[in-house]
Design an enzyme around this catalytic site. Structure first.
Site, PDB file in Angstrom:
ATOM      1  N   LYS A 147       0.826  -1.210   0.000  1.00 58.41           N
ATOM      2  CA  LYS A 147       0.000   0.000   0.000  1.00 58.41           C
ATOM      3  C   LYS A 147       0.858   1.257   0.000  1.00 58.41           C
ATOM      4  CE  LYS A 147      -4.225  -1.772   0.282  1.00 58.41           C
ATOM      5  NZ  LYS A 147      -5.236  -1.559  -0.775  1.00 58.41           N
ATOM      6  N   LYS A 229      -1.405 -10.100 -11.226  1.00 61.77           N
ATOM      7  CA  LYS A 229      -2.619 -10.803 -10.801  1.00 61.77           C
ATOM      8  C   LYS A 229      -3.870 -10.103 -11.330  1.00 61.77           C
ATOM      9  CE  LYS A 229      -3.933 -10.456  -6.483  1.00 61.77           C
ATOM     10  NZ  LYS A 229      -4.016 -10.593  -5.008  1.00 61.77           N
ATOM     11  N   LYS A 232      -9.616  -6.601  -8.984  1.00 60.13           N
ATOM     12  CA  LYS A 232     -10.768  -5.701  -9.070  1.00 60.13           C
ATOM     13  C   LYS A 232     -10.329  -4.244  -9.148  1.00 60.13           C
ATOM     14  CE  LYS A 232     -13.072  -6.986  -5.347  1.00 60.13           C
ATOM     15  NZ  LYS A 232     -14.159  -6.980  -4.348  1.00 60.13           N
TER      16      LYS A 232
END
Length: 377
Positions: A147, A229, A232
């Site tokens: 993050k 990967k 979403k």
């Protein structure tokens, strides 16, 4: 018009498209069959479910509930607000995720499906567990380090995210937690917190164990960047196939999927990650091996193979897409499913919290209507 009725600890609701109803009694949450393991997993109500979510997580949830495991599945809206959310979009997302999970085969008669924020004890236990760890330990979490690369200022909630996740798990005394490899460090923290609490206050929580999906479906890659990967959060909508995309959208995404200049269809993930990713997706959805898929595609150019693959994906996903569209038009039913699930989850969570409260000396309870009336007078 469909309606729900709450009678004592029971909630009754009508299945969409039928006139039948069933009820769930909050006192029957935990069955005593000794072979059953307690499962806990959750998903954030942000974005649409894509193939990676379904094959890597939700499909396994369905298998676990159908095998008779004692499964609790949460729509993790508290986790979602660790980053900014539009309240209206979030609320819509909660209902859409509920419809999505039901369309995929999650059955509220076989598991406990609930909205995380409807059970107050998640945040209460999170605060207790936060007192048992340090900022240094939280700062070591792998996802937090990721993050930092994309968010300039991390909120305190992002540090506490794995503590809340531990509270989710321990609140229901889960013994088995389906996780991806990127979540193993969070589960390790939950185990650490369980041990620390047990040592300080007495035996309370079991040690949760990871259940990692070990097949290739958990490694689905982006259609636009087969080295990353499927996600979403990817800003490119062509990078993923959402479960409820229209046939036209699925065909377009398959055609636009990045491969290479070689036309042969083969499974060579190191040398040819693009076409190999398509073969894995095709195999995972149809149940045929990657070897069989490649044999069937012998003689096809990769462009022609993409069309064949897309056609099969469209047909496999059609029942779920139709079910999702039906459920999306049944907001009252979806609300009742969440109410019933919250009631059952609260029943289990309250037992755990009362035990924790007694052992820690914390009396965290609200005022009754009688108490409030006294204050007004």
């Amino acid at each position: 018009m469909r309606a729900s009725r709450t009678i004592l600890n029971s909630i009754a609701f009508i299945s969409p498209g039928s006139k039948s109803s069933y009820s769930v009694n909050a006192n029957e949450v935990v069955k005593s069959a000794s072979h059953r393991r307690r499962i806990l997993s959750g998903i954030q109500p942000t974005g649409s479910l894509h193939l990676g979510n379904f094959l890597g997580a939700v499909k396994k949830w369905v298998e676990l509930q159908d095998s008779g495991e004692d499964a609790f599945y949460s729509i993790a809206d508290l986790h979602a607000i660790t980053v900014p959310q539009d309240p209206k979009v979030l609320q819509k997302g909660i209902f859409e995720m509920t419809a999505s999970l039901l369309a995929c085969g999650i059955d509220p008669e076989k598991c406990v499906l609930f909205q995380q924020s409807k059970v107050q004890y998640h945040t209460q236990l999170c605060w207790i567990l936060a007192s048992l760890t340090t900022m240094a330990k939280l700062g070591q979490q792998a996802q937090l380090r990721e993050k930092r690369n994309i968010i300039q200022e991390l909120s305190t909630a992002l540090y506490l995210y794995p503590v809340l996740q531990a509270a989710d798990i321990l609140l229901y005394k889960a013994t088995l937690v389906p996780v991806g490899e990127d979540q193993v460090s969070h589960l390790n923290l939950a185990s650490f917190l369980a041990r620390t609490f047990n040592k300080r206050f007495g035996k309370t929580f079991p040690q949760p164990q990871p259940l990692i999906n070990d097949d290739s479906s958990r490694r689905l890659k982006s259609l636009r960047n087969p080295l990353s990967k499927m996600s979403k959060s990817d800003s490119d909508p062509l990078s993923r196939i959402n479960l409820f995309d229209s046939p036209e959208e699925i065909l377009l995404k398959c055609k636009k999927a990045v491969t290479d200049s070689i036309s042969l269809v083969e499974y060579e993930p190191e040398k040819r990650p693009g076409i190999s990713n398509l073969v894995v997706i095709h195999s995972s959805l149809t149940g045929r091996s990657v070897h069989t898929i490649c044999q069937e595609a012998a003689g096809l150019q990769s462009g022609d193979y993409k069309i064949v693959m897309a056609t099969e994906i469209i047909e496999v996903l059609r029942p779920m897409r139709e079910r999702f569209n039906q459920l999306s038009n049944e907001p009252e039913y979806l609300e009742n499913v969440l109410k019933a699930g919250a009631l059952r989850a609260e029943n289990q969570a309250q037992d755990t919290w009362l035990d924790v409260s007694k052992k820690t000396g914390i009396r965290w309870s609200g005022f009754t209507e009688s108490d409030l009336a006294t204050c007004k007078n």
